[in-house]
Write a protein that holds these residues in place. Structure first.
Motif, PDB file in Angstrom:
ATOM      1  N   THR A 297      33.933  56.341  67.028  1.00  0.00           N
ATOM      2  CA  THR A 297      32.312  56.197  67.222  1.00  0.00           C
ATOM      3  C   THR A 297      31.523  55.072  66.312  1.00  0.00           C
ATOM      4  OG1 THR A 297      31.894  57.757  65.450  1.00  0.00           O
ATOM      5  CG2 THR A 297      32.131  58.600  67.847  1.00  0.00           C
ATOM      6  N   SER A 298      32.201  54.864  65.195  1.00  0.00           N
ATOM      7  CA  SER A 298      31.591  53.697  64.336  1.00  0.00           C
ATOM      8  C   SER A 298      31.857  52.237  64.908  1.00  0.00           C
ATOM      9  CB  SER A 298      32.648  53.877  63.055  1.00  0.00           C
ATOM     10  OG  SER A 298      32.189  52.411  62.367  1.00  0.00           O
ATOM     11  N   GLU A 299      30.472  51.713  64.953  1.00  0.00           N
ATOM     12  CA  GLU A 299      30.586  50.321  65.271  1.00  0.00           C
ATOM     13  C   GLU A 299      31.374  49.278  64.573  1.00  0.00           C
ATOM     14  OE1 GLU A 299      29.180  48.839  68.084  1.00  0.00           O
ATOM     15  OE2 GLU A 299      28.936  50.915  69.086  1.00  0.00           O
ATOM     16  N   VAL A 300      31.308  49.565  63.311  1.00  0.00           N
ATOM     17  CA  VAL A 300      32.141  48.919  62.253  1.00  0.00           C
ATOM     18  C   VAL A 300      33.746  48.739  62.607  1.00  0.00           C
ATOM     19  CG1 VAL A 300      32.909  48.666  59.981  1.00  0.00           C
ATOM     20  CG2 VAL A 300      30.736  49.141  60.253  1.00  0.00           C
ATOM     21  N   TYR A 301      34.289  50.005  63.002  1.00  0.00           N
ATOM     22  CA  TYR A 301      35.476  50.048  63.270  1.00  0.00           C
ATOM     23  C   TYR A 301      36.148  49.603  64.748  1.00  0.00           C
ATOM     24  CZ  TYR A 301      36.646  52.037  58.803  1.00  0.00           C
ATOM     25  OH  TYR A 301      37.087  52.401  57.534  1.00  0.00           O
ATOM     26  N   ILE A 302      35.137  50.075  65.657  1.00  0.00           N
ATOM     27  CA  ILE A 302      35.183  49.493  66.922  1.00  0.00           C
ATOM     28  C   ILE A 302      35.383  47.840  66.964  1.00  0.00           C
ATOM     29  CG2 ILE A 302      34.246  49.145  69.151  1.00  0.00           C
ATOM     30  CD1 ILE A 302      32.916  52.112  68.939  1.00  0.00           C
ATOM     31  N   ASN A 303      34.192  47.185  66.348  1.00  0.00           N
ATOM     32  CA  ASN A 303      34.486  45.873  66.216  1.00  0.00           C
ATOM     33  C   ASN A 303      35.598  45.345  65.543  1.00  0.00           C
ATOM     34  OD1 ASN A 303      31.985  45.645  67.346  1.00  0.00           O
ATOM     35  ND2 ASN A 303      30.806  45.656  65.414  1.00  0.00           N
ATOM     36  N   GLU A 304      35.962  45.877  64.673  1.00  0.00           N
ATOM     37  CA  GLU A 304      37.384  45.555  64.098  1.00  0.00           C
ATOM     38  C   GLU A 304      38.458  45.675  64.855  1.00  0.00           C
ATOM     39  OE1 GLU A 304      40.361  46.822  60.006  1.00  0.00           O
ATOM     40  OE2 GLU A 304      38.129  47.436  60.246  1.00  0.00           O
ATOM     41  N   LEU A 305      38.515  46.623  65.651  1.00  0.00           N
ATOM     42  CA  LEU A 305      39.456  46.853  66.927  1.00  0.00           C
ATOM     43  C   LEU A 305      39.462  45.918  68.004  1.00  0.00           C
ATOM     44  CD1 LEU A 305      41.813  48.302  68.201  1.00  0.00           C
ATOM     45  CD2 LEU A 305      40.181  50.163  69.176  1.00  0.00           C
ATOM     46  N   LYS A 306      38.263  45.509  68.136  1.00  0.00           N
ATOM     47  CA  LYS A 306      38.155  44.481  69.149  1.00  0.00           C
ATOM     48  C   LYS A 306      38.789  43.062  68.841  1.00  0.00           C
ATOM     49  CE  LYS A 306      34.072  46.214  71.554  1.00  0.00           C
ATOM     50  NZ  LYS A 306      32.756  46.258  72.061  1.00  0.00           N
ATOM     51  N   THR A 307      38.314  42.804  67.347  1.00  0.00           N
ATOM     52  CA  THR A 307      38.831  41.478  66.873  1.00  0.00           C
ATOM     53  C   THR A 307      40.527  41.601  66.930  1.00  0.00           C
ATOM     54  OG1 THR A 307      37.321  41.364  65.323  1.00  0.00           O
ATOM     55  CG2 THR A 307      39.191  40.248  64.844  1.00  0.00           C
ATOM     56  N   ASP A 308      41.186  42.797  66.428  1.00  0.00           N
ATOM     57  CA  ASP A 308      42.475  42.965  66.336  1.00  0.00           C
ATOM     58  C   ASP A 308      43.234  42.954  67.948  1.00  0.00           C
ATOM     59  OD1 ASP A 308      42.428  43.443  63.853  1.00  0.00           O
ATOM     60  OD2 ASP A 308      42.695  45.536  64.013  1.00  0.00           O
ATOM     61  N   VAL A 309      42.393  43.560  69.010  1.00  0.00           N
ATOM     62  CA  VAL A 309      42.896  43.204  70.312  1.00  0.00           C
ATOM     63  C   VAL A 309      42.768  42.026  70.923  1.00  0.00           C
ATOM     64  CG1 VAL A 309      42.280  44.125  72.910  1.00  0.00           C
ATOM     65  CG2 VAL A 309      42.308  45.611  70.913  1.00  0.00           C
ATOM     66  N   GLN A 310      41.689  41.206  70.538  1.00  0.00           N
ATOM     67  CA  GLN A 310      41.593  40.039  70.915  1.00  0.00           C
ATOM     68  C   GLN A 310      42.879  38.940  70.538  1.00  0.00           C
ATOM     69  OE1 GLN A 310      39.387  38.785  73.292  1.00  0.00           O
ATOM     70  NE2 GLN A 310      40.683  37.129  73.256  1.00  0.00           N
ATOM     71  N   LYS A 311      43.218  39.128  69.398  1.00  0.00           N
ATOM     72  CA  LYS A 311      44.531  38.523  68.827  1.00  0.00           C
ATOM     73  C   LYS A 311      45.700  38.785  69.533  1.00  0.00           C
ATOM     74  CE  LYS A 311      46.818  37.323  64.493  1.00  0.00           C
ATOM     75  NZ  LYS A 311      48.165  37.309  65.076  1.00  0.00           N
ATOM     76  N   ILE A 312      45.775  40.179  69.954  1.00  0.00           N
ATOM     77  CA  ILE A 312      47.067  40.511  70.668  1.00  0.00           C
ATOM     78  C   ILE A 312      47.059  39.883  71.985  1.00  0.00           C
ATOM     79  CG2 ILE A 312      48.031  42.508  71.866  1.00  0.00           C
ATOM     80  CD1 ILE A 312      47.184  44.386  69.482  1.00  0.00           C
ATOM     81  N   LEU A 313      45.877  39.700  72.673  1.00  0.00           N
ATOM     82  CA  LEU A 313      45.875  39.440  74.118  1.00  0.00           C
ATOM     83  C   LEU A 313      46.051  37.728  73.875  1.00  0.00           C
ATOM     84  CD1 LEU A 313      42.629  41.415  75.382  1.00  0.00           C
ATOM     85  CD2 LEU A 313      45.318  41.645  75.965  1.00  0.00           C
ATOM     86  N   THR A 314      45.358  37.036  72.864  1.00  0.00           N
ATOM     87  CA  THR A 314      45.508  35.658  72.856  1.00  0.00           C
ATOM     88  C   THR A 314      46.979  35.349  72.482  1.00  0.00           C
ATOM     89  OG1 THR A 314      43.241  35.466  72.125  1.00  0.00           O
ATOM     90  CG2 THR A 314      44.623  33.782  71.664  1.00  0.00           C
ATOM     91  N   GLU A 338      45.812  45.561  85.545  1.00  0.00           N
ATOM     92  CA  GLU A 338      47.043  44.469  85.246  1.00  0.00           C
ATOM     93  C   GLU A 338      47.433  44.658  84.088  1.00  0.00           C
ATOM     94  OE1 GLU A 338      42.826  42.408  84.194  1.00  0.00           O
ATOM     95  OE2 GLU A 338      43.476  44.150  85.867  1.00  0.00           O
ATOM     96  N   LEU A 339      46.979  45.538  83.212  1.00  0.00           N
ATOM     97  CA  LEU A 339      47.557  45.683  81.806  1.00  0.00           C
ATOM     98  C   LEU A 339      48.517  47.100  81.814  1.00  0.00           C
ATOM     99  CD1 LEU A 339      44.756  44.485  79.238  1.00  0.00           C
ATOM    100  CD2 LEU A 339      46.825  43.330  80.166  1.00  0.00           C
ATOM    101  N   GLN A 340      48.230  47.964  82.861  1.00  0.00           N
ATOM    102  CA  GLN A 340      48.738  49.043  82.637  1.00  0.00           C
ATOM    103  C   GLN A 340      50.097  49.202  82.904  1.00  0.00           C
ATOM    104  OE1 GLN A 340      46.687  52.056  85.003  1.00  0.00           O
ATOM    105  NE2 GLN A 340      44.645  51.507  84.479  1.00  0.00           N
ATOM    106  N   LYS A 341      50.850  48.079  83.663  1.00  0.00           N
ATOM    107  CA  LYS A 341      52.117  48.083  83.870  1.00  0.00           C
ATOM    108  C   LYS A 341      52.906  47.300  82.892  1.00  0.00           C
ATOM    109  CE  LYS A 341      51.517  49.110  88.776  1.00  0.00           C
ATOM    110  NZ  LYS A 341      51.828  48.462  90.165  1.00  0.00           N
ATOM    111  N   ASN A 342      52.053  46.795  81.951  1.00  0.00           N
ATOM    112  CA  ASN A 342      52.718  45.887  81.045  1.00  0.00           C
ATOM    113  C   ASN A 342      52.968  46.444  79.724  1.00  0.00           C
ATOM    114  OD1 ASN A 342      53.263  43.861  78.755  1.00  0.00           O
ATOM    115  ND2 ASN A 342      52.150  42.434  79.708  1.00  0.00           N
ATOM    116  N   ASP A 343      54.035  47.171  79.685  1.00  0.00           N
ATOM    117  CA  ASP A 343      54.512  48.248  78.487  1.00  0.00           C
ATOM    118  C   ASP A 343      54.247  47.553  77.275  1.00  0.00           C
ATOM    119  OD1 ASP A 343      55.153  50.061  80.507  1.00  0.00           O
ATOM    120  OD2 ASP A 343      57.090  49.902  80.357  1.00  0.00           O
ATOM    121  N   ASP A 344      54.860  46.459  77.088  1.00  0.00           N
ATOM    122  CA  ASP A 344      54.785  45.570  75.650  1.00  0.00           C
ATOM    123  C   ASP A 344      53.281  45.686  75.218  1.00  0.00           C
ATOM    124  OD1 ASP A 344      55.880  44.478  73.331  1.00  0.00           O
ATOM    125  OD2 ASP A 344      54.949  42.529  74.302  1.00  0.00           O
TER     126      ASP A 344
END
Length: 802
Positions: A297-314, A338-344
């Motif tokens: 629920t915390s915007e602080v941690y959601i934004n931190e997660l978004k940063t981490d996710v963007q790095k993974i996708l990039t 399109e991501l659901q079948k990409n196990d990695d």
């Protein structure tokens, strides 16, 4: 003729003999087999038959309750149900004979289960297709009204093989309240994090069982043979936490978090009973709701997660937009198809989200290390005073920096222009690094280290919460690590780490006659019937400093708040002591060791104690991981938070405010009722109560007054009397007083017919840099004439404590 029949008779006899022989051999083999099964392997086959016919259902016990110190329920369990299936019993042969295939029967059941229980259809079908299985869990923690709805649907559809079992569900009455201390309970009814984990064995109880003998259609063979072993409910806990004090702490931490949005690791706070070691309140923000612990629920941690996710996708060179629902709730179904079948990628995204969740669950007060900074100067001074190396008459010169050992650069004070000559108390009031380095040179490395150990800073405090850390100090066996320079920086709390819990226990020992105590959060363990099983008594670990040293430290700490860097923690009518800190944080690095922070970062903290004539409570507040470009001084932003907490808590625990002459302008008094009085009578009543007044109108008696009787206003406020005139009824818009000095603020509010309640810096310490930093109600709010506006004043220029 007779001779011709003889061969047939012989044939018949042979057949009879062979038949008899076969019968003998057959029955012999059966007999041998029966002997083998019933005599030599009797136990094996009995066990085999029993396992095929016996259905064993476990009954979940009620988990014990968790109460606060006033016996308010914080967590309790309610009876719910677990829905299971026996895939072997799902398909009806009768239906198959009537043309309803096994697949159709399973599909019908899966649809009903998935829709009613809000579970995945595919996961249900996967379990129904395990035709060799007799027991599969479909859903847990199902409310009874949902089970009732499900049973009605199953009966209408003629579905079989679905069962419900007793289960329990944990409810936390106040959502995220106290979540870092409580922890939560997982789907297996075991505690995770916090008290739920630490006391899991006490809270869990013992499971019960229902044992039935059933046939292949799951029907009881002999109903009377059912065995019922009742569950034994868990024990309950009574905490030292006082919910009212916890509310005060969380309320003011929320304000601090909102005021300091750049605090990368949020804010933390503790309120502790100095006399006993009981933790009265403990909180961290951002927090989580233990009723739904996996929901972010915390915007602080959601934004931190978004940063981490963007790095993974990039890094994976994937362009995809992940919906907010996944960040908040997780789950494969909430990811793009399109991501659901990409196990990695799914695995990496899941790990990233779990890492953030673990940050919300952890309790940094006990598990995170930080460099304490200037709050640690209290130990430096107490140690030197105890050893007789300094006293209240000692003096120290600060020119702004000091050369130490073979260090090539001077080590600076927060005031780089220097404090000049100062007494020991003034050195603490000024939070002078140079003085601390001079003091610790008198103590020496060996004795400093011995007192560091004696104050418990090398060990866990032993608090009954999981995951406690112990901080990290220099390697004293290596001169490259523990030397004159390390001693100098240690004197003002840098280049080693402790936990907030270690710091508040150390400070409590310093002010409570030198007695170091073990902190705790559970006061009583209650048996299931409510009787007391065990009680935690206060435990003094050792005497670290003398009563005389402690008495001096109390006086010095009071001066820090009265006229030093802690002046923003001042509370009118109360004797508050404490120490500020602005400690440096080591910069973050990536996997290669490269520094990723673009600027210096700090922890702003303050530890307050009150009342200083007989300390009852200690309060620690830390605002964690701030950039240098944002306000980051402990005296400027952490001290006011502790002051607000003290202002709420001290009256609550029964400490009465006492005003001296310097505080007369802030003394609050109750306005008497003078309506209906003559001017002379009203004059006498108001004068006797200590109020000045102004008159509107020329009537003979008072027809109305502002404020109304019973309202408490500062004694300096003037009461308005209406003599024959009506009091204005329209509401007033509160002006914005931010940045005003106290006198200007008071005058401005009086022009609007409003009254000032002044908080913050003591009147004797107000300077031209003391200005209004917050107000309540906020500017623009509509209020009635005569309302009291609370304004907090703070000083950001003379509280530098780095």
């Amino acid at each position: 003729m007779g001779e011709k029949k003889k061969p047939r008779v012989n044939m018949t006899m042979r057949l009879r003999v062979l038949t008899a022989l076969f019968l003998v051999i057959g029955f012999g083999l059966v007999g041998v087999r029966l002997l083998y099964m019933q005599v030599f392997h009797h136990d094996f086959y009995i066990q085999k038959a029993t396992s095929l016919q016996t259905r064993d259902t476990f009954i979940t016990p009620n988990r014990g309750k968790i109460y606060d110190a006033n016996m308010q329920v914080l967590a309790e369990s309610a009876e719910v149900e677990r829905i299971t299936v026996s895939p072997k019993a799902v398909v009806s042969e009768t239906k198959e004979k009537n043309g309803v295939t096994a697949d159709v029967q399973r599909q019908t059941l899966a649809t009903i289960l998935s829709e009613t229980l809000d579970v995945s259809y595919d996961s249900v079908m996967e379990k129904l297709n395990k035709t060799d299985s007799e027991y599969e869990i479909i859903a847990q923690k199902v409310d009874k009204d949902v089970t009732k709805e499900l049973n009605a649907k199953l009966e209408a559809a003629g579905c079989t093989g679905v069962y419900s079992e007793p289960d329990t569900k944990r409810y936390y009455q106040h959502g995220s309240f106290l979540s870092a201390v409580l922890g939560y309970v997982g789907s297996d009814n075991n505690g995770a994090y916090g008290i739920e984990s630490q006391y899991n064995d006490e809270l869990s109880g013992t499971a019960g069982r229902i044992v039935r003998v059933q046939n292949a259609q799951n029907e009881d063979i002999v109903p009377d043979t059912q065995q019922y072993i009742p569950a034994k409910d868990g024990n309950s806990l009574v905490l030292t936490i006082d919910s009212d004090i916890q509310n005060y702490l969380e309320k003011h931490l929320e304000t601090a978090f909102a005021d300091n949005p750049e605090a990368r690791d949020g804010v933390s706070g503790i309120v502790m009973n100095i006399k006993t070691g009981e933790v009265l309140a403990m909180a961290n923000l951002p927090d989580f709701d233990p009723n739904d612990a996996y929901h972010l629920t915390s915007e602080v941690y959601i934004n931190e997660l978004k940063t981490d996710v963007q790095k993974i996708l990039t890094d994976a060179k994937i362009a995809a937009v992940i919906p907010d629902k996944w960040y908040e709730e997780g789950g494969l179904a909430n990811l793009p198809e399109e991501l659901q079948k990409n196990d990695d990628i799914v695995s990496k995204l899941g790990s990233a989200r779990v890492n953030i969740l673990m940050k919300t669950w952890r309790n940094p007060v006990v598990s995170d290390n930080y460099e304490p900074g200037s709050t640690f100067k209290l130990m430096t001074v107490a140690t030197a005073y105890e050893l007789g190396e300094v006293n209240e008459d000692s003096s120290f010169y600060c020119g702004g920096s000091l050369m130490v050992g073979d260090w090539k650069e001077p080590i600076n004070c927060a005031n780089t222009s220097g404090h000049g000559m100062q007494t020991l108390t003034e050195a603490l009031m000024n939070s002078c690094n140079v003085a601390m380095m001079q003091i610790v040179q008198k103590v020496g490395m060996a004795r400093f280290y011995e007192f560091y150990k004696a104050f418990g800073l090398l060990d866990q405090t032993g608090i009954d919460l999981p995951g406690e850390s112990r901080g990290q100090f220099h390697n004293t066996s290596e001169t490259s690590d523990w030397n004159e320079v390390a001693l100098a920086t240690a004197s003002f709390g840098q280049r080693f780490t402790v936990t907030p819990m270690q710091m508040i226990t150390m400070v409590s020992a310093i002010v409570d006659d030198g007695k170091l105590k073990k902190p705790y959060v559970v006061k009583n363990v209650l048996n299931a019937d409510g009787t007391i099983k065990s009680t935690t008594d206060p435990e003094v670990l050792r005497q670290v400093i003398s009563e005389d040293t402690s008495a001096y430290m109390r006086e010095a700490m009071e001066q820090v708040v009265a006229a030093g860097t802690g002046k923003n923690a001042y509370v009118t009518g109360y004797r508050i002591g404490g120490k500020t800190a602005t400690s440096e944080i080591e910069k973050e690095r990536d996997e290669t060791g490269k520094i990723t922070d673009t600027e210096d970062r700090y922890t702003a903290s303050f530890i307050g104690v009150a009342p200083m004539d007989d300390p009852q409570i200690a309060v620690l507040v830390a605002i964690n991981d701030l950039p240098e470009s944002a306000p980051h001084g402990g005296g400027a932003i952490a001290a006011p938070v502790v002051g607000r907490i003290m202002e709420d808590v001290l009256p609550y625990i029964g400490v009465t405010a006492s005003y001296d002459e310097d505080e007369s302008d802030r003394r609050e008094q109750t306005v008497p009722n003078v309506i209906g009085m003559t001017r002379d009578a009203a004059d006498e009543a108001l004068t006797n109560s200590g109020f000045e007044y102004i008159i509107h109108g020329e009537g003979e008696t008072v027809t109305d007054q502002v404020p109304s009787s019973g309202i408490r206003i500062p004694a300096s406020g003037r009461v308005i009397l209406y003599m024959g005139e009506e009091k204005p009824t329209e509401q007033i818009e509160v002006p914005d007083v931010s940045g005003m000095d106290p006198d200007t603020c008071r005058d401005t509010l009086e022009e609007y017919g409003l009254y000032l309640k002044q908080r913050g810096v003591a009147t004797s310490q107000i300077t031209g840099d003391t200005t209004a930093s917050s107000q309540s109600p906020a500017a623009g709010t509509k209020v009635s004439i005569g309302s009291v506006i609370t304004v907090e004043f703070s000083d950001t220029t003379t509280v530098n404590d780095r």
